[in-house]
Scaffold this motif. Sequence first.
Motif, short mmCIF file in Angstrom:
data_model
loop_
_atom_site.label_atom_id
_atom_site.label_comp_id
_atom_site.label_asym_id
_atom_site.label_seq_id
_atom_site.Cartn_x
_atom_site.Cartn_y
_atom_site.Cartn_z
N SER A 36 15.81 34.73 43.63
CA SER A 36 16.04 35.71 44.67
C SER A 36 16.93 36.77 44.04
N ASN A 45 20.43 37.89 43.00
CA ASN A 45 21.66 37.15 42.76
C ASN A 45 22.87 38.07 42.81
N SER A 60 27.18 33.77 47.34
CA SER A 60 26.68 34.98 47.98
C SER A 60 25.16 35.02 47.89
N TYR A 61 24.53 35.61 48.91
CA TYR A 61 23.07 35.69 49.01
C TYR A 61 22.44 34.31 48.83
N ILE A 98 20.17 30.95 49.11
CA ILE A 98 18.79 30.65 49.48
C ILE A 98 18.81 29.74 50.70
N VAL A 105 19.89 44.98 48.38
CA VAL A 105 19.70 43.58 48.73
C VAL A 105 18.96 43.43 50.05
N SER A 106 19.17 44.39 50.96
CA SER A 106 18.66 44.22 52.31
C SER A 106 17.42 45.03 52.65
N ALA A 142 17.03 38.19 49.25
CA ALA A 142 18.13 37.52 49.94
C ALA A 142 17.94 37.52 51.45
N ASN A 143 17.44 38.63 52.02
CA ASN A 143 17.24 38.67 53.47
C ASN A 143 16.17 37.69 53.92
N GLN A 173 15.21 34.95 52.43
CA GLN A 173 15.76 33.60 52.31
C GLN A 173 16.71 33.29 53.47
N SER A 174 17.52 34.27 53.83
CA SER A 174 18.47 34.08 54.93
C SER A 174 17.74 33.82 56.24
#
Length: 699
Positions: free
Chosen positions: A426, A428, A446-447, A449, A667-668, A680-681, A683-684
């Motif tokens: 993802s 990192n 942070s970020y 998975i 990231v977003s 990251a989003n 995965q979140s």
Amino acid sequence: MPRLDGHAPEAVAEAARLLAAGQLVAFPTETVYGLGARADDDAAVAKIFAAKGRPADHPLIVHVADAAGAQAFAAELPPLAQRLIAAFWPGPLTVIVSRRAGVAAAASGGQPSIGLRCPAHPVAQALLRSAAALGVPGVAGPSANRYGRVSPTRAAHVEGEFDAALVVLDGGDCEVGIESTIVDCTRDHPVLLRPGVLPRERIEAAAGERLLDAADALAGSAPRAPGTLASHYAPRATLRLMPATALRTALEVLPTDALPKRGGSRLAVYSRSVSPPSRLTARRMPDDPAAAAHELFSVLRELDDEGVQLIWVEEPPAGPAWEASGTACNARPRPERADPHPLACGVGVSMTVGKACVRGLSRALRVSMLVGLGAVLSACGGGDRVSNFSPQRLIVFGDSSSVVAGGNLTDVNGGTVTAAAGAKFSVNAQAVDSTGAATGALDCNSYPIWVQALGFHYGIGFAECNTFTETTPRGKIYAQVGAAVADLSAQVALARADAGGFRSTDLATVMIGQQDILDAYAQYPTKTGAEVIALAEAAGETLGRNINALAQEGARVLVTTLPFQGSTPFGVAQDLISGERSTLLTDMTKRFNAGMRATLLNDGRLIGLVQADAQINLLVNNPSNYGYVSVSAAACSTPTAISCTAPTAGTTTVPSVPGTLVTGATVSNYLWADDRHLGANGQSIIGSLAIDRAVNNPF
């Protein structure tokens, strides 16, 4: 008053435009309606204080679209805040963190800290992402009511509070109906500043330590967060909380001349099991705890509007449905009791009713009782479930989407994958020291998975990223790079041998099958589309049988469906070969997921299904509503996401460090990290779905 349909994209876009222009907009969240202004504009925030009649030194909650959005307002996100964010965002949790210098001074009430929340309501999410696309980093949003009044849970409640110029984005009734839980993360230990829907034990599990109470930690302090004053939730009427026996006795001895002859009652009753006289104003409390929490603020507001001066509220019953195991339910404050005790009825009558009576609470305690009541009712849940499942081990099976590297990785075929410690497939995060300078290592917390987010929720870490510094981490990752469904049996066998079998307190996660779909797709067009689709479906059926077998060995299992492979950057690129290929990959994924679903023996007791396919597809089809710039390209410039890093922000004295993202990517705002792995989003989002399924499955 202008009311906009929050489910219409053009209405959301108009509301976002107004926010960007410095105007106020009322908007729904899953808790209550908020009165919003762009948080980075002190003049816009001042309009909130003026409209509410709220003291300017009372801080406001700033709503952001995702965890990455918090960086615009936070000087730093300490590990505690990161764990709570990973576990509960998007959702009804506000974290108090140190405020970044020079931003949101008005929204913070002039304090060096700031409250941040990422709401889960789809209309709020759409608004925040649309506003972010217009340069609004976050929206300050206290409850949309006059200062000291009951918080609104419907658009109509907001319309009853303010003048006709305020725009209200209507998202229907708020799902939760009480305000967010607030945790202060700026101190040595977490402090519960305001109770809400989240149970205390869930927060403590995610935090990895005990919560301190605000009364103990903040004695004499100025309010550091909204809703911490005694009058914050108060209706105009006086409240008395009574056990059912006390309420029944009080009503029996109430003189008939105290009852109104027709309407206009100054006394109202909100009860579940006690039937008041017909001439009294009354509302029936729902039998379901969550429903009672949902309507609490709404009922108090309605009774206020009817002009009642005293409200008698029946104390919720004891029992597992209302007081499920856990600190949050059992710590509910109880009123003092006395024998005898005069009840000042507020209707010109004074009486004495003996031991069953409850002493009239002070206004502050009555208010805190009702806040606690809301938190308890929603936290304890309803239905047949009598206890929360609390896993002692988290066992991770699957492919690269569930891998956290402890260093170089070995793929399923024995090859070496170069990776830094803490790396994920993802985007990192780069680690920084106390000055904000990059250390050259990765920040594995942070970020996170999806399996890390699930672990954060239960206070479980992994050897590859030991968030909770456990001597022997209770999480174990058996997932492998390149694994297919046929490799799952070997992963399970290894886990079985390591622990001597599986137990009912084990939670196993499974996300696998992407390799099966790609292997079958590689045979096209030598094999027909129908043939490769059948291969994918057969792999899904095999996975379902493997999940059933794992559950029968004793573990509780969460298995997630796969996002449509035709929507990945790899899938989109296949259309350059021939136009039907991305559709074929999507059809293969659908049949894989369907085959797995059809085979699962899923009655909710042993297996929980995480429906990632539907949620990711929603984002792909509505990217602008969720603030995405791209849902079809990779954010990372590296060949694979395992070596992909986000830039560091730097400080005034420490320069920023570039990452490996393509120009314009953050990231977003990109859904995919590389050509087949979520960023990251994404995965979140799957992590949030998994937490919700684990919490709400009976298990």
